[in-house]
Design a protein around this motif. Sequence first.
Motif, PDB file in Angstrom:
ATOM      1  N   ILE A   1     125.427  85.576  -7.958  1.00  0.00           N
ATOM      2  CA  ILE A   1     124.913  84.877  -6.781  1.00  0.00           C
ATOM      3  C   ILE A   1     125.920  83.795  -6.396  1.00  0.00           C
ATOM      4  O   ILE A   1     126.016  82.752  -7.040  1.00  0.00           O
ATOM      5  N   SER A   2     126.656  84.058  -5.335  1.00  0.00           N
ATOM      6  CA  SER A   2     127.726  83.148  -4.921  1.00  0.00           C
ATOM      7  C   SER A   2     127.596  82.712  -3.471  1.00  0.00           C
ATOM      8  O   SER A   2     128.482  82.039  -2.948  1.00  0.00           O
ATOM      9  N   TYR A   3     126.496  83.100  -2.814  1.00  0.00           N
ATOM     10  CA  TYR A   3     126.329  82.861  -1.377  1.00  0.00           C
ATOM     11  C   TYR A   3     124.953  82.244  -1.152  1.00  0.00           C
ATOM     12  O   TYR A   3     123.930  82.830  -1.523  1.00  0.00           O
ATOM     13  N   LEU A   4     124.923  81.057  -0.570  1.00  0.00           N
ATOM     14  CA  LEU A   4     123.673  80.348  -0.302  1.00  0.00           C
ATOM     15  C   LEU A   4     123.513  80.131   1.185  1.00  0.00           C
ATOM     16  O   LEU A   4     124.440  79.682   1.866  1.00  0.00           O
ATOM     17  N   ARG A   5     122.334  80.461   1.680  1.00  0.00           N
ATOM     18  CA  ARG A   5     121.993  80.187   3.078  1.00  0.00           C
ATOM     19  C   ARG A   5     120.886  79.140   3.098  1.00  0.00           C
ATOM     20  O   ARG A   5     119.833  79.324   2.480  1.00  0.00           O
ATOM     21  N   VAL A   6     121.146  78.060   3.790  1.00  0.00           N
ATOM     22  CA  VAL A   6     120.217  76.926   3.817  1.00  0.00           C
ATOM     23  C   VAL A   6     119.722  76.712   5.238  1.00  0.00           C
ATOM     24  O   VAL A   6     120.518  76.469   6.155  1.00  0.00           O
ATOM     25  N   SER A   7     118.422  76.806   5.424  1.00  0.00           N
ATOM     26  CA  SER A   7     117.825  76.490   6.717  1.00  0.00           C
ATOM     27  C   SER A   7     117.616  74.982   6.801  1.00  0.00           C
ATOM     28  O   SER A   7     116.942  74.401   5.946  1.00  0.00           O
ATOM     29  N   VAL A   8     118.192  74.357   7.796  1.00  0.00           N
ATOM     30  CA  VAL A   8     118.078  72.901   7.925  1.00  0.00           C
ATOM     31  C   VAL A   8     116.910  72.501   8.821  1.00  0.00           C
ATOM     32  O   VAL A   8     116.532  71.330   8.865  1.00  0.00           O
ATOM     33  N   THR A   9     116.337  73.464   9.538  1.00  0.00           N
ATOM     34  CA  THR A   9     115.176  73.205  10.385  1.00  0.00           C
ATOM     35  C   THR A   9     114.534  74.533  10.743  1.00  0.00           C
ATOM     36  O   THR A   9     115.217  75.565  10.830  1.00  0.00           O
ATOM     37  N   ASP A  10     113.215  74.526  10.958  1.00  0.00           N
ATOM     38  CA  ASP A  10     112.554  75.735  11.461  1.00  0.00           C
ATOM     39  C   ASP A  10     112.462  75.700  12.980  1.00  0.00           C
ATOM     40  O   ASP A  10     112.015  76.664  13.600  1.00  0.00           O
ATOM     41  N   ARG A  11     112.911  74.590  13.593  1.00  0.00           N
ATOM     42  CA  ARG A  11     112.807  74.442  15.042  1.00  0.00           C
ATOM     43  C   ARG A  11     113.958  75.146  15.758  1.00  0.00           C
ATOM     44  O   ARG A  11     115.051  75.279  15.214  1.00  0.00           O
ATOM     45  N   CYS A  12     113.693  75.585  16.968  1.00  0.00           N
ATOM     46  CA  CYS A  12     114.706  76.250  17.773  1.00  0.00           C
ATOM     47  C   CYS A  12     114.427  75.950  19.234  1.00  0.00           C
ATOM     48  O   CYS A  12     113.274  75.743  19.640  1.00  0.00           O
TER      49      CYS A  12
ATOM     50  N   LEU B   1     109.926  68.370   5.821  1.00  0.00           N
ATOM     51  CA  LEU B   1     111.315  68.813   5.722  1.00  0.00           C
ATOM     52  C   LEU B   1     112.095  67.971   4.719  1.00  0.00           C
ATOM     53  O   LEU B   1     111.844  66.769   4.567  1.00  0.00           O
ATOM     54  N   LEU B   2     113.041  68.609   4.053  1.00  0.00           N
ATOM     55  CA  LEU B   2     113.965  67.853   3.216  1.00  0.00           C
ATOM     56  C   LEU B   2     114.806  66.945   4.109  1.00  0.00           C
ATOM     57  O   LEU B   2     115.161  67.306   5.233  1.00  0.00           O
ATOM     58  N   THR B   3     115.126  65.767   3.604  1.00  0.00           N
ATOM     59  CA  THR B   3     116.036  64.890   4.332  1.00  0.00           C
ATOM     60  C   THR B   3     117.441  65.476   4.281  1.00  0.00           C
ATOM     61  O   THR B   3     117.740  66.369   3.469  1.00  0.00           O
ATOM     62  N   LEU B   4     118.322  64.972   5.123  1.00  0.00           N
ATOM     63  CA  LEU B   4     119.707  65.433   5.096  1.00  0.00           C
ATOM     64  C   LEU B   4     120.347  65.146   3.742  1.00  0.00           C
ATOM     65  O   LEU B   4     121.122  65.956   3.217  1.00  0.00           O
ATOM     66  N   GLU B   5     120.018  64.013   3.162  1.00  0.00           N
ATOM     67  CA  GLU B   5     120.553  63.669   1.845  1.00  0.00           C
ATOM     68  C   GLU B   5     120.051  64.641   0.773  1.00  0.00           C
ATOM     69  O   GLU B   5     120.807  65.037  -0.120  1.00  0.00           O
TER      70      GLU B   5
ATOM     71  N   ILE C   1     122.769  66.325  12.394  1.00  0.00           N
ATOM     72  CA  ILE C   1     123.230  67.444  11.581  1.00  0.00           C
ATOM     73  C   ILE C   1     124.690  67.286  11.167  1.00  0.00           C
ATOM     74  O   ILE C   1     125.092  67.719  10.082  1.00  0.00           O
ATOM     75  N   MET C   2     125.502  66.652  12.003  1.00  0.00           N
ATOM     76  CA  MET C   2     126.915  66.515  11.656  1.00  0.00           C
ATOM     77  C   MET C   2     127.119  65.620  10.435  1.00  0.00           C
ATOM     78  O   MET C   2     128.111  65.765   9.727  1.00  0.00           O
ATOM     79  N   TYR C   3     126.193  64.707  10.171  1.00  0.00           N
ATOM     80  CA  TYR C   3     126.268  63.903   8.949  1.00  0.00           C
ATOM     81  C   TYR C   3     126.260  64.821   7.729  1.00  0.00           C
ATOM     82  O   TYR C   3     127.060  64.648   6.790  1.00  0.00           O
ATOM     83  N   LEU C   4     125.343  65.791   7.726  1.00  0.00           N
ATOM     84  CA  LEU C   4     125.241  66.724   6.606  1.00  0.00           C
ATOM     85  C   LEU C   4     126.494  67.592   6.510  1.00  0.00           C
ATOM     86  O   LEU C   4     127.043  67.788   5.414  1.00  0.00           O
ATOM     87  N   ILE C   5     126.956  68.101   7.629  1.00  0.00           N
ATOM     88  CA  ILE C   5     128.115  68.998   7.614  1.00  0.00           C
ATOM     89  C   ILE C   5     129.362  68.259   7.138  1.00  0.00           C
ATOM     90  O   ILE C   5     130.131  68.770   6.314  1.00  0.00           O
ATOM     91  N   ARG C   6     129.560  67.053   7.634  1.00  0.00           N
ATOM     92  CA  ARG C   6     130.731  66.281   7.192  1.00  0.00           C
ATOM     93  C   ARG C   6     130.646  65.954   5.705  1.00  0.00           C
ATOM     94  O   ARG C   6     131.659  65.956   5.001  1.00  0.00           O
TER      95      ARG C   6
ATOM     96  N   LEU D   1     113.525  68.376  -7.187  1.00  0.00           N
ATOM     97  CA  LEU D   1     114.537  67.588  -6.504  1.00  0.00           C
ATOM     98  C   LEU D   1     114.114  66.133  -6.405  1.00  0.00           C
ATOM     99  O   LEU D   1     114.931  65.214  -6.578  1.00  0.00           O
ATOM    100  N   ARG D   2     112.823  65.919  -6.143  1.00  0.00           N
ATOM    101  CA  ARG D   2     112.315  64.567  -5.937  1.00  0.00           C
ATOM    102  C   ARG D   2     111.785  63.923  -7.216  1.00  0.00           C
ATOM    103  O   ARG D   2     111.458  62.730  -7.217  1.00  0.00           O
ATOM    104  N   ALA D   3     111.694  64.715  -8.287  1.00  0.00           N
ATOM    105  CA  ALA D   3     111.094  64.199  -9.520  1.00  0.00           C
ATOM    106  C   ALA D   3     112.051  63.320 -10.317  1.00  0.00           C
ATOM    107  O   ALA D   3     111.619  62.571 -11.192  1.00  0.00           O
ATOM    108  N   SER D   4     113.332  63.434 -10.004  1.00  0.00           N
ATOM    109  CA  SER D   4     114.313  62.720 -10.800  1.00  0.00           C
ATOM    110  C   SER D   4     115.565  62.478  -9.980  1.00  0.00           C
ATOM    111  O   SER D   4     115.880  63.242  -9.064  1.00  0.00           O
ATOM    112  N   GLU D   5     116.280  61.408 -10.301  1.00  0.00           N
ATOM    113  CA  GLU D   5     117.544  61.145  -9.618  1.00  0.00           C
ATOM    114  C   GLU D   5     118.646  62.071 -10.115  1.00  0.00           C
ATOM    115  O   GLU D   5     119.638  62.287  -9.428  1.00  0.00           O
TER     116      GLU D   5
END
Length: 329
Positions: free
Chosen positions: A9-20, A40-44, A74-79, A283-287
């Motif tokens: 498994i070397s390819y990940l697809r991440v949906s950043v929003t369900d909105r369109c 939704l998950l935050t950008l961080e 979204i550009m914050y996440l991409i950068r 993800l949220r249970a621990s730093e």
Amino acid sequence: MVDPFGRHISYLRVSVTDRCDFRCVYCMAEDMEFLPKRDLLTLEELDRLSSTFIAKGVRKLRLTGGEPLVRKNIMYLIRSLSRHLETGALEELTLTTNGSQLKRFAGELADAGVRRLNVSIDTLDADKFRQITRWGELKKVMEGIDAAQDAGLHVKLNAVALKDFNEDEIPAMIEWAHSRGMDMTLIETMPMGEIDEDRTDRYLPLSQVRRDLSSRWTLTDIPFKTGGPARYVNIAETGGRLGFITPMTHNFCESCNRVRVTCTGTLFMCLGQEDAVDLREPLRASEGNELLAREIDRAISHKPKGHDFVIDRTTRSPSVSRHMSVTGG
């Protein structure tokens, strides 16, 4: 990461929003109820989750939606994710987009290290484009494609093949794409989520499309791969590549190297199955990322062999209840 069937498994697809900003008729209902923003998950968090997968061996990362470029900031996440390109941990960071926002973002995407993207477009007829997307404007998408190419991005077009809608247009679309140096991929419609029409009325087997194209042009199978499920041919007469994504007529699961994470942090090991693991809680249970990494390992160990997509007159309900916009393309 290796699944029970020996697939890396070397390819990940991440949906950043369900909105369109479109409402494509084969993808979603016109009156959609989208997720509350608080779910939704935050950008961080999206960054941290993606980075954990990269640390575990993901080499290609695709951001999807919905429409990823409508996600605020979204550009914050991409950068931020582009740092993995600079270190060499990630080979490619790319997007699938409907093109509506590309005119605005193309330059920034290129500056952030994005080198190619997929633009979904099912017709070059403005009236039919409005019909199939309900809300879309072809002119804006064309301007977006122009901007992307001007910025040096390699654009590949994705088109869902639809019976009695665009099947007669497919050769002209291929010629147009190849004349501009763009590859094109045809996709069979998939039975995901309740929509406002019967999918059997639109389902067009790509085996039939390929036969029709072979009577017009010389198609030669080639080993070209981009990391996804498309099988490619070269068309001698146009000088370009054409891909076929065939979840219905030719199951491609034997070589699946992909998993998908939704914008709420749900990991789907297969697009066509309901098996899922919640990554938001660890993800949220621990730093730290130890709990998250363990849940990812557990999920990969349960990745199914393949999907069970069915489209026929006797199967009225979709194979999976969620819409494609939830899982990400």
